[in-house]
Design an enzyme around this catalytic site. Sequence first.
Site, PDB file in Angstrom:
ATOM      1  N   GLN A 208       0.996  -5.680   6.530  1.00  0.00           N
ATOM      2  CA  GLN A 208       2.195  -6.522   6.636  1.00  0.00           C
ATOM      3  C   GLN A 208       2.229  -7.249   7.969  1.00  0.00           C
ATOM      4  O   GLN A 208       2.656  -8.410   8.050  1.00  0.00           O
ATOM      5  CB  GLN A 208       3.449  -5.668   6.449  1.00  0.00           C
ATOM      6  CG  GLN A 208       4.741  -6.488   6.444  1.00  0.00           C
ATOM      7  CD  GLN A 208       5.941  -5.653   6.085  1.00  0.00           C
ATOM      8  OE1 GLN A 208       5.855  -4.692   5.323  1.00  0.00           O
ATOM      9  NE2 GLN A 208       7.101  -5.999   6.630  1.00  0.00           N
TER      10      GLN A 208
ATOM     11  N   CYS B 147       1.840   2.631  -1.040  1.00  0.00           N
ATOM     12  CA  CYS B 147       1.017   3.683  -0.448  1.00  0.00           C
ATOM     13  C   CYS B 147       1.885   4.745   0.232  1.00  0.00           C
ATOM     14  O   CYS B 147       1.430   5.872   0.443  1.00  0.00           O
ATOM     15  CB  CYS B 147      -0.004   3.104   0.531  1.00  0.00           C
ATOM     16  SG  CYS B 147       0.699   2.123   1.860  1.00  0.00           S
TER      17      CYS B 147
END
Length: 201
Positions: free
Chosen positions: A132, A162
Site C-alpha cells: 500500500q 493477508c
Amino acid sequence: MDAIVNKLSSDADRPSREEAEEAVRTLLRWIGDDPGREGLLDTPKRVVKAYRELFAGYDADIDEVLGTTFEEVAGYNDIVLVRDIPFFSHCEHHMLPVIGKAHVAYLPDGRVLGLSKIARVVEVFGRRLQTQEAMTAQIANAIEETLRPQGVGVFIEAEHMCMAMRGVQKSGSTTLTTTFTGRFKDNAAEQARFMSMVRGR
C-alpha cells in the site's frame, strides 16, 4: 518514468499461457486436490484468464493513461479532489487481495487532468502486486511527473486480506497511508484542508 511503471518483466520473459496453466495444476496438487477431477478441469484456464484481468496494470503505459491535459481552466488554481475511488489490488507478500479506496487531489498550475484519468491511474497501480505504501507513492509521482502541479495529495485506506484471512486474522482492520508533494507537503494547512475535504467536512 521507468521507476513509476515498475514492470517486473518484458513479454519475452513471460512464461507461456500453457506454462502458467501447468503452474496452477501444480499448486492444486500441492494443496492436496486433484486437478483432474471434474470441478477443477477448467480451473487452470480460468485462473490464468482472471490473472490477466487482475494484473492488467503491468501492461498499461502510464503516460498513455494520463494522456492529454487541459489548459483552459479560467484561472482555477485551487484543489481538485477525486475521492472514494474504489480499487482492488493484491499484496506482493502473499498475493492476497487488498480492497480499499483512494482519495487523490492536486493543486493545478495552469493545467488540469480529465477526472477519469485520476481514477484510471489508481486502477493501473492497483492491478499489480503491491504494498500500500508503494502504491500511494506511485500514484502521487505519476501525477506529479505528468502534470507538474503545485502539489499532489494521495490518501489510501484499505483492508488487507493477508491480515484478515491468515496470520493474525483480524478482519475489519484498515490501513491508512498518505503521500504529499509540493504545497501539500510544505503547508500543514493545505494538508488539513485536503483531509477535511476527503472526510466531507
